[in-house]
Design a protein around this motif. Structure first.
Motif, PDB file in Angstrom:
ATOM      1  N   PRO A 127       1.283  -1.452  -8.290  1.00 55.79           N
ATOM      2  CA  PRO A 127      -0.630  -1.508  -8.254  1.00 55.79           C
ATOM      3  C   PRO A 127      -1.097  -1.432  -7.122  1.00 55.79           C
ATOM      4  CG  PRO A 127       0.010  -2.783  -9.289  1.00 55.79           C
ATOM      5  CD  PRO A 127       1.615  -2.236  -8.988  1.00 55.79           C
ATOM      6  N   TRP A 128      -0.508  -1.952  -6.155  1.00 55.41           N
ATOM      7  CA  TRP A 128      -0.913  -1.473  -4.726  1.00 55.41           C
ATOM      8  C   TRP A 128      -0.892  -1.185  -3.719  1.00 55.41           C
ATOM      9  CZ3 TRP A 128       1.377  -5.647  -6.987  1.00 55.41           C
ATOM     10  CH2 TRP A 128       0.396  -6.875  -7.917  1.00 55.41           C
ATOM     11  N   GLY A 129      -0.204   0.229  -3.857  1.00 55.34           N
ATOM     12  CA  GLY A 129       0.566   1.543  -3.068  1.00 55.34           C
ATOM     13  C   GLY A 129      -0.174   2.221  -2.729  1.00 55.34           C
ATOM     14  N   PRO A 130      -1.813   2.477  -3.522  1.00 58.37           N
ATOM     15  CA  PRO A 130      -2.827   3.304  -2.957  1.00 58.37           C
ATOM     16  C   PRO A 130      -3.081   2.427  -1.832  1.00 58.37           C
ATOM     17  CG  PRO A 130      -3.660   3.821  -5.002  1.00 58.37           C
ATOM     18  CD  PRO A 130      -1.890   2.042  -5.286  1.00 58.37           C
ATOM     19  N   GLY A 131      -3.126   0.945  -1.619  1.00 60.68           N
ATOM     20  CA  GLY A 131      -3.764   0.021  -1.105  1.00 60.68           C
ATOM     21  C   GLY A 131      -3.061   0.715   0.533  1.00 60.68           C
ATOM     22  N   LEU A 132      -1.364   0.058   0.013  1.00 58.72           N
ATOM     23  CA  LEU A 132      -1.066   0.104   0.771  1.00 58.72           C
ATOM     24  C   LEU A 132      -0.648   1.633   1.896  1.00 58.72           C
ATOM     25  CD1 LEU A 132       1.905  -1.624   1.901  1.00 58.72           C
ATOM     26  CD2 LEU A 132       3.065  -0.149   0.667  1.00 58.72           C
ATOM     27  N   ILE A 133      -1.454   2.541   1.267  1.00 55.93           N
ATOM     28  CA  ILE A 133      -1.428   4.014   1.865  1.00 55.93           C
ATOM     29  C   ILE A 133      -2.462   4.017   2.649  1.00 55.93           C
ATOM     30  CG2 ILE A 133      -1.432   6.616   1.220  1.00 55.93           C
ATOM     31  CD1 ILE A 133       0.252   6.094  -1.135  1.00 55.93           C
ATOM     32  N   LYS A 134      -3.520   3.348   1.880  1.00 55.08           N
ATOM     33  CA  LYS A 134      -4.418   3.355   2.824  1.00 55.08           C
ATOM     34  C   LYS A 134      -4.893   2.488   3.557  1.00 55.08           C
ATOM     35  CE  LYS A 134      -9.958   2.655   2.005  1.00 55.08           C
ATOM     36  NZ  LYS A 134     -10.499   2.425   0.818  1.00 55.08           N
TER      37      LYS A 134
END
Length: 259
Positions: A127-134
């Motif tokens: 679930p932290w994937g989008p934040g990682l990309i951001k």
């Protein structure tokens, strides 16, 4: 930002490559030749399903490599090739200038991570994937203002969900790579076999890491073909997003010449 402009004067088909985005995700093998054949055949299967006779094929990055391979196998179906910052053209030169510019620690990191798929860390983040990309691709926020002005998370969520599933196309792409991102079968070793009546247009970003010299070398390899090479100032690898108006102008010029 491109679809409306490019479809204004002619039919436009935009599709995700096999194993990417919302296309189906088959399992690719480990043989680079077989992987490439599978990708190329999927394009031909798509063409037949759409009942298209001849196409102007435009591919970006890995897509540029694959449509070049397609044109070598199915020249009767290609009216023109447009290669936007294409991957996989230069030949691997371990002692060449490009290799010498890569710091030793990066070479070591590439070798350590080589057994893994490139975006495995995104999937592992859950679930932290989008934040990682951001965090690591903050440039997407300014690159797609029409989307991010409404909701800045939309692009990051989209990129995440495109890559959070089974790493099908990503795995296939990995099998076609060798050291430091070079293609297992460099296109410069093969493009000379392209049929003479297929014109080729290269569109590079002037700030991209892709080598514009590959376009000029192709001109030498294809003296009987019409080969144009553009280098777009102020653009990086994503030329179509960094300088969309100029990109559309170039593509319209290419298409108009064929009408």
């Amino acid at each position: 930002m491109n679809l409306d402009a490019l479809s204004k004067y002619r039919p436009l088909y935009a599709f995700d490559l096999l194993g990417f985005g919302r296309s189906s995700r088959p399992k690719f093998g480990s043989d680079p030749d077989e992987v490439e054949k599978m990708f190329v055949q999927s394009i031909e299967d798509w063409r037949q399903a759409q009942d298209l006779n001849k196409m102007i094929l435009l591919g970006h990055s890995f897509g540029g490599y694959l449509v070049s391979s397609y044109a070598l196998k199915y020249p009767d179906r290609v009216k023109s090739l447009v290669l936007v910052d294409p991957w996989g053209f230069p030949k691997l030169e371990p002692d060449g200038e490009r290799a010498r510019r890569v710091p030793l620690w990066i070479r070591a990191l590439v070798r350590i991570l080589s057994p893994f798929n490139p975006l495995g860390v995104v999937r592992a983040a859950g679930p932290w994937g989008p934040g990682l990309i951001k965090r690591f691709r903050a440039d997407f926020k300014t690159r797609y203002p029409e989307v991010t002005e409404q909701d800045e998370n939309t692009v990051f969520e989209y990129i995440y969900h495109c890559n959070a599933g089974s790493p099908s196309g990503e795995s296939g792409f990995k099998q076609m790579n060798q050291d430091l991102g070079y293609a297992y079968k460099p296109m410069l070793s093969r493009i000379g076999g392209l049929r003479k009546d297929v014109p080729v247009t290269f569109v590079y970003g002037a700030r991209s890491w892709m080598d514009v010299n590959s376009g000029h070398e192709t001109q030498n390899l294809l003296p009987d073909n019409h080969v144009e090479v553009y280098s777009v100032k102020g653009a990086g690898h994503h030329v179509y997003a960094d300088r969309p108006e100029l990109f559309h102008e170039i593509i319209d010029t290419v298409c108009d010449a064929l009408d």
